[in-house]
Motif scaffolding. Structure first.
Motif, PDB file in Angstrom:
ATOM      1  N   ASP A 200     -10.245  40.626  31.756  1.00 14.51           N
ATOM      2  CA  ASP A 200      -8.811  40.570  31.494  1.00 14.51           C
ATOM      3  C   ASP A 200      -8.435  41.670  30.504  1.00 14.51           C
ATOM      4  OD1 ASP A 200      -6.131  38.966  31.362  1.00 14.51           O
ATOM      5  OD2 ASP A 200      -6.727  39.288  29.273  1.00 14.51           O
ATOM      6  N   MET A 201      -7.321  42.339  30.757  1.00 15.59           N
ATOM      7  CA  MET A 201      -6.955  43.504  29.957  1.00 15.59           C
ATOM      8  C   MET A 201      -6.768  43.166  28.478  1.00 15.59           C
ATOM      9  SD  MET A 201      -4.026  46.385  30.691  1.00 15.59           S
ATOM     10  CE  MET A 201      -4.660  46.720  32.334  1.00 15.59           C
ATOM     11  N   TYR A 202      -6.159  42.036  28.187  1.00 20.22           N
ATOM     12  CA  TYR A 202      -5.960  41.658  26.790  1.00 20.22           C
ATOM     13  C   TYR A 202      -7.297  41.369  26.111  1.00 20.22           C
ATOM     14  CZ  TYR A 202      -0.953  41.359  27.664  1.00 20.22           C
ATOM     15  OH  TYR A 202       0.353  41.656  27.980  1.00 20.22           O
ATOM     16  N   GLN A 203      -8.198  40.712  26.839  1.00 17.87           N
ATOM     17  CA  GLN A 203      -9.505  40.416  26.264  1.00 17.87           C
ATOM     18  C   GLN A 203     -10.327  41.696  26.078  1.00 17.87           C
ATOM     19  OE1 GLN A 203     -10.203  37.435  24.998  1.00 17.87           O
ATOM     20  NE2 GLN A 203      -8.104  36.977  25.665  1.00 17.87           N
ATOM     21  N   PHE A 204     -10.104  42.635  26.972  1.00 18.27           N
ATOM     22  CA  PHE A 204     -10.788  43.918  26.818  1.00 18.27           C
ATOM     23  C   PHE A 204     -10.369  44.587  25.509  1.00 18.27           C
ATOM     24  CE2 PHE A 204     -10.873  48.493  27.044  1.00 18.27           C
ATOM     25  CZ  PHE A 204     -12.179  48.744  27.435  1.00 18.27           C
ATOM     26  N   ILE A 205      -9.061  44.607  25.248  1.00 16.33           N
ATOM     27  CA  ILE A 205      -8.567  45.218  24.019  1.00 16.33           C
ATOM     28  C   ILE A 205      -9.128  44.490  22.799  1.00 16.33           C
ATOM     29  CG2 ILE A 205      -6.493  45.498  22.594  1.00 16.33           C
ATOM     30  CD1 ILE A 205      -6.791  47.704  24.595  1.00 16.33           C
ATOM     31  N   ARG A 206      -9.147  43.178  22.852  1.00 19.72           N
ATOM     32  CA  ARG A 206      -9.703  42.414  21.726  1.00 19.72           C
ATOM     33  C   ARG A 206     -11.169  42.781  21.487  1.00 19.72           C
ATOM     34  NH1 ARG A 206      -7.101  38.071  19.625  1.00 19.72           N
ATOM     35  NH2 ARG A 206      -5.143  37.430  20.620  1.00 19.72           N
ATOM     36  N   SER A 207     -11.902  43.060  22.564  1.00 22.04           N
ATOM     37  CA  SER A 207     -13.330  43.367  22.449  1.00 22.04           C
ATOM     38  C   SER A 207     -13.596  44.781  21.943  1.00 22.04           C
ATOM     39  CB  SER A 207     -14.009  43.192  23.813  1.00 22.04           C
ATOM     40  OG  SER A 207     -13.836  41.888  24.306  1.00 22.04           O
ATOM     41  N   HIS A 208     -12.574  45.654  22.023  1.00 22.07           N
ATOM     42  CA  HIS A 208     -12.819  47.068  21.706  1.00 22.07           C
ATOM     43  C   HIS A 208     -11.834  47.630  20.681  1.00 22.07           C
ATOM     44  CE1 HIS A 208     -15.884  47.508  24.843  1.00 22.07           C
ATOM     45  NE2 HIS A 208     -15.122  46.722  25.583  1.00 22.07           N
ATOM     46  N   MET A 209     -11.270  46.795  19.865  1.00 28.96           N
ATOM     47  CA  MET A 209     -10.370  47.273  18.814  1.00 28.96           C
ATOM     48  C   MET A 209     -11.109  48.246  17.891  1.00 28.96           C
ATOM     49  SD  MET A 209      -8.163  43.962  17.636  1.00 28.96           S
ATOM     50  CE  MET A 209      -6.939  43.190  18.708  1.00 28.96           C
TER      51      MET A 209
END
Length: 368
Positions: A259-268
């Motif tokens: 999921d795109m939002y979870q991806f961002i959370r994982s790579h901040m």
């Protein structure tokens, strides 16, 4: 033919057309288009001045692709070829120059082109004292074997057209450090499948390190299935072509889903570049972006590139991006061209810097 002055190559099927133009330049020459049915080849004999004729062909016959002035002819066995080469390289290649050997065989023989290259390369080195340089030679000993005869030409290295010149950086090495985060194209079955094929071929063409299919929230599973089906077919079809035609190892793109939002959370906090029309023109930030990417690569980091589809990248995610870039202000780029356009734009702003620091960057990429 045991007496040939010039060998000319052209596009397949244009042999007779090229032959007629050459006859117009010098009447009386003997011309054999497509000898032994080898397409794309023309042999020219009996010229009064082979050098003048070759120059005139270059100037006035655009259908011709390559022209080789024949310096020696030998029987099509390795020893005869070596003996002929030994005679013609003396004085033609200097000790302070570099050379390479290229052999093209047409017809059946008991040896391979590599066998010829090794034997000829050894005698050229012994006779001239020149060094071997396969990538950027000063001279190329070009041997064309056509059935029973071998035609030998010594060609300046600068006349050999190469895709990869010494000052070009092999971008596929850098792209393997890129992770593409791509919103899936979801809609009717046929549209999802077709777009999946196109995007799959795109990511494999550039050999990016990984593709993350990143839906936004809950999506229709049936549409996702057809998108993924097309995606993998596109990757495999392009990979098969690359593996057969490239003279190097080919990287098959890895695919994951998040999921795109979870991806961002994982790579901040990691290097993230978003490509959307709301961003700054890439030309405005060219130097800054190139410095950022090179610095990240040297630090051993991956570069995450986010590409939208029907909905686009949510604007709330822009806050977590290192850069938001617009690669074609005023132009709405269709989904099937978005990734290719982004990678070409990145190549344009990066290539000069990569070339200047090639040795250091390649070493980093090869060891990471």
């Amino acid at each position: 033919m045991d007496r040939v002055d010039i060998i000319v190559t052209c596009r397949l099927g244009m042999e007779k057309i090229v032959a007629s133009y050459i006859k117009d330049i010098e009447t009386g020459v003997e011309i054999l288009p497509a000898p032994f049915n080898f397409m794309g080849l023309i042999l020219v004999a009996g010229s009064r001045d082979r050098y003048r004729l070759a120059d005139e062909i270059k100037r006035s016959v655009p259908e011709v692709e390559k022209i080789y002035i024949v310096d020696a002819i030998a029987k099509s066995d390795i020893q005869s070829i070596v003996d002929a080469v030994k005679r013609v390289v003396q004085g033609a290649i200097n000790p302070n120059e570099s050379f390479a050997v290229r052999t093209v065989r047409r017809g059946r023989h008991s040896f391979t082109s590599i066998d010829v290259n090794i034997a000829v390369g050894s005698i050229v080195k012994d006779v001239t004292g020149a060094r071997v340089d396969l990538d950027n030679p000063d001279k190329v000993v070009f041997i064309q074997i056509i059935q029973d005869y071998a035609y030998i030409s010594i060609v300046p290295g600068k006349e050999i057209i190469r895709k990869m010149k010494p000052y070009k950086f092999p971008m596929y090495k850098l792209f393997r450090r890129f992770v593409v985060v791509h919103e899936p194209y979801l809609g009717p079955e046929d549209a999802s499948y077709t777009m999946g094929v196109r995007i799959g071929r795109e990511v494999q063409t550039y050999e990016v390190g990984e593709l993350v299919v990143a839906p936004i929230g809950s999506v229709d599973a049936y549409s996702m299935y057809h998108f993924l089906r097309g995606l993998f077919e596109g990757i495999e079809s392009r990979y098969d072509i690359q593996r057969k035609s490239y003279g190097r190892e080919v990287h098959r793109v890895r695919v994951s889903i998040q999921d795109m939002y979870q991806f961002i959370r994982s790579h901040m906090g990691e290097p993230i570049i978003v490509f959307e029309p709301e961003g700054e023109p890439i030309s405005k930030l060219a130097n800054e972006v190139s410095e950022f990417i090179v610095k990240s690569v040297k630090a051993g980091k991956k570069i995450y590139m986010m590409i939208g589809a029907r909905e686009g990248i949510p604007t709330g995610l822009f806050r977590y991006a290192s850069y938001v870039l617009d690669i074609a202000p005023g132009i709405v780029i269709s989904t099937d061209y978005a990734l290719a356009s982004a990678l070409i734009a990145i190549t344009t702003v990066l290539h000069e810097k990569l070339s200047l620091e090639r040795e250091e960057i390649e070493k980093t990429l090869d060891t990471s």
